[in-house]
Write a protein that holds these residues in place. Structure first.
Motif, PDB file in Angstrom:
ATOM      1  N   ILE A 264       0.854  -1.193   0.000  1.00  0.00           N
ATOM      2  CA  ILE A 264       0.000   0.000   0.000  1.00  0.00           C
ATOM      3  C   ILE A 264       0.891   1.246   0.000  1.00  0.00           C
ATOM      4  N   THR A 265       0.296   2.367  -0.358  1.00  0.00           N
ATOM      5  CA  THR A 265       0.975   3.659  -0.251  1.00  0.00           C
ATOM      6  C   THR A 265      -0.002   4.661   0.334  1.00  0.00           C
ATOM      7  N   ASN A 266       0.422   5.350   1.368  1.00  0.00           N
ATOM      8  CA  ASN A 266      -0.382   6.429   1.951  1.00  0.00           C
ATOM      9  C   ASN A 266       0.031   7.751   1.311  1.00  0.00           C
ATOM     10  N   LEU A 267      -0.974   8.497   0.869  1.00  0.00           N
ATOM     11  CA  LEU A 267      -0.736   9.824   0.301  1.00  0.00           C
ATOM     12  C   LEU A 267      -1.417  10.860   1.185  1.00  0.00           C
ATOM     13  N   GLY A 268      -0.608  11.618   1.902  1.00  0.00           N
ATOM     14  CA  GLY A 268      -1.127  12.695   2.727  1.00  0.00           C
ATOM     15  C   GLY A 268      -0.987  14.025   2.012  1.00  0.00           C
ATOM     16  N   CYS A 269      -1.901  14.930   2.267  1.00  0.00           N
ATOM     17  CA  CYS A 269      -1.821  16.277   1.699  1.00  0.00           C
ATOM     18  C   CYS A 269      -2.008  17.274   2.825  1.00  0.00           C
ATOM     19  N   THR A 270      -0.987  18.060   3.088  1.00  0.00           N
ATOM     20  CA  THR A 270      -1.035  19.045   4.161  1.00  0.00           C
ATOM     21  C   THR A 270      -0.824  20.438   3.574  1.00  0.00           C
ATOM     22  N   GLN A 271      -0.770  21.436   4.435  1.00  0.00           N
ATOM     23  CA  GLN A 271      -0.562  22.819   4.008  1.00  0.00           C
ATOM     24  C   GLN A 271       0.511  23.434   4.882  1.00  0.00           C
ATOM     25  N   THR A 272       1.418  24.150   4.256  1.00  0.00           N
ATOM     26  CA  THR A 272       2.571  24.700   4.960  1.00  0.00           C
ATOM     27  C   THR A 272       2.311  26.130   5.422  1.00  0.00           C
ATOM     28  N   ILE A 273       3.264  26.693   6.133  1.00  0.00           N
ATOM     29  CA  ILE A 273       3.113  28.035   6.709  1.00  0.00           C
ATOM     30  C   ILE A 273       2.893  29.097   5.639  1.00  0.00           C
ATOM     31  N   ASP A 274       3.416  28.851   4.415  1.00  0.00           N
ATOM     32  CA  ASP A 274       3.252  29.830   3.339  1.00  0.00           C
ATOM     33  C   ASP A 274       1.992  29.582   2.511  1.00  0.00           C
ATOM     34  N   GLY A 275       1.122  28.683   2.994  1.00  0.00           N
ATOM     35  CA  GLY A 275      -0.146  28.435   2.312  1.00  0.00           C
ATOM     36  C   GLY A 275      -0.075  27.457   1.170  1.00  0.00           C
ATOM     37  N   LYS A 276       1.075  26.803   0.986  1.00  0.00           N
ATOM     38  CA  LYS A 276       1.239  25.866  -0.114  1.00  0.00           C
ATOM     39  C   LYS A 276       0.842  24.449   0.310  1.00  0.00           C
TER      40      LYS A 276
END
Length: 500
Positions: A414-426
């Motif tokens: 399996i592969t986990n794909l996380g999507c977060t947001q950084t301090i600069d909004g990216k």
């Protein structure tokens, strides 16, 4: 049953490098290189792409024409077949005119030239690596991003003109190269399908989950996808139009997809669904399907809490079953208003890898696994067996009652794909390959998958938490780390791979 949305094919531009002066000097060389280019075209088409082959770019004028041609075709990606030497001045105009990402294919036709018999013309058919440094230098100085795939061409025959054995399809250097090329095609498929995709946002974000909050303008700017803000009254309007026949049809579909639990669960909150709960979930599922069709949605994230006894609270109590069905039909649904994880789920689904909504459930230090899952929608196409439906006395941490899905992802890579947001909004992707084991799970009406990472649970969590993730992510089947890195590259979203 809803018809699964058609996935758009990526549009791939291809051209072959060459030097115009060679054609009169070495008879047959031009035709030979085009034959190689046409082999690449057929192979890329086999990956499910629309391919636009310009032919040879062998002078500055052809470079300018090729750039305009690829713009007209609105390509997502350009493969540059490094067929023989070319001056970089011929190639640079292509990419100054057409801004599609560029990947140089340095694919040598033979594993070894015939040293005793090789002529200059024969050598020129095998010197694809020669211009790559010059082209790379020109791209770098012109501010053009590029990638290079090195390896063997992978023919299963030897052209008549050749002086050596060019059958290389069986060699690892060809297989590795073509795996990378396929991943670039699939990454372009994600980019093509996200552009203009419609993500529904129903209700609001779970109050206080600061990691979930998303800026819709930021989201569209970085992905090309549109966010359609929906209200519970939109769904209620659909609900009012659902007929008894449509409810019965949806009930039959649910019973085909799921196993209906008995009263054997350990948790008294998770027992056999009542007839009332099943019928309500079926009616809500029919309404959810109508809403997806009316608003032409490609994905949906949702959350709602209302005053106790509120009609909308009753509606959200029936969400999970219908949203699981939609997820299986290519409309990923993410709970708690998590738009970023909905994006990760959509990427996995476009690629045919699943994409189930997950978070950490608990750690099993005896088995060395981490249990991953959630109380929300599940991607039925990657389940082990038929998921179980349980009637929930309450949704923990939320209001209301209803039917929930208990399941786990099938054993294997399996592969986990996380999507977060950084301090600069990216946006930022966090990628981890691991293994789903067939371990024991709880009977509490939640999706759960025991996962063994390459490192022990604590070492993995040290790495993961240090990347400032959101607490949700998408689980996909297969080891897809290098593929997701290419997706991130084409979307210009930073990515990090953990647990190497």
């Amino acid at each position: 049953m809803m018809t699964r949305k058609e996935v758009k094919k990526p549009r791939i531009g291809i051209y072959s490098m060459g030097l115009k002066h060679y054609w009169g000097q070495f008879p047959g060389l031009r035709e030979r290189l085009i034959e190689y280019g046409e082999f690449i075209v057929r192979s890329v088409e086999d990956f499910g792409a629309e391919v636009y082959y310009y032919g040879l770019v062998d002078c500055e004028q052809e470079g300018q024409k090729a750039g305009c041609y690829f713009n007209e075709k609105n390509v997502d990606l350009i493969f540059i077949h490094s067929a023989t030497y070319v001056t970089s001045a011929s190639i640079l105009p292509v990419h100054q005119i057409c801004k599609a990402p560029a990947v140089v294919l340095n694919l040598q036709p033979a594993a070894r030239i015939n040293y005793e018999k090789t002529t200059t013309g024969e050598w020129l058919a095998h010197c694809g690596a020669c211009p790559v440094p010059e082209v790379s230098n020109a791209f770098n100085r012109a501010g053009i991003k590029y990638h290079v795939v090195n390896g063997l061409l992978g023919l299963d025959y030897t052209p008549v003109i050749s002086m050596t054995d060019e059958v290389t399809a069986h060699r690892p250097e060809a297989k590795r190269a073509w795996k990378k090329i396929e991943e670039w095609v699939l990454a372009a498929k994600v980019k093509r399908n996200l552009e203009g995709a419609r993500f529904g946002f129903l209700g609001n974000t779970y109050s206080g989950m600061l990691d979930m909050y998303s800026d819709f303008t930021m989201f569209q700017a970085q992905t090309g996808a549109h966010v359609e803000v929906l209200e519970m009254c939109d769904l209620d309007r659909m609900l009012q139009s659902v007929t008894e026949e449509e409810t019965e049809e949806k009930r039959k579909e649910i019973e085909e997809f799921f196993t209906i639990s008995g009263d054997a669960a350990a948790d008294p909150l998770a027992q056999k669904p009542t007839e009332e709960q099943m019928n309500w979930s079926a009616k809500i599922a029919a309404a959810q399907e109508k809403m997806v069709e009316e608003f032409d949605l490609d994905a949906l994230t949702y959350y709602y809490h209302g005053a106790p006894g509120n009609h909308y609270e009753d509606m959200q109590g029936g969400f999970i079953v219908g949203h699981s069905l939609l997820t299986a039909e290519g409309i990923p649904c993410a709970g708690e208003g998590d738009l970023k994880t909905c994006l990760a789920m959509k990427i996995c689904d476009i690629l045919g890898k699943g994409g189930s909504f997950c978070e950490i459930v608990t750690v099993d230090y005896e088995d060395g696994t981490i249990l991953l899952g959630h109380d929300g929608p599940f991607h039925l196409e990657i389940a082990k067996g038929k998921p179980i439906l349980r009637g929930m006395g309450l949704y923990h941490g939320k209001q209301g009652t209803g039917v929930s899905v208990e399941a786990k992802v099938r054993a294997g890579d399996i592969t986990n794909l996380g999507c977060t947001q950084t301090i600069d909004g990216k946006l930022k992707f966090i990628i981890t390959e691991a293994e789903s084991t067939d371990g024991t799970i709880m009977t509490i009406g939640n999706t759960q998958t025991p996962v063994k990472f390459k490192k022990d649970p604590d070492s993995f969590m040290d790495e993961w938490f240090a990347e400032a993730p959101t607490h949700h992510f998408a689980m996909s089947v297969g080891h897809n780390g290098s593929l997701y890195e290419k997706v991130a590259e084409l979307l210009e979203i930073p990515a990090v791979v953990l647990d190497k």
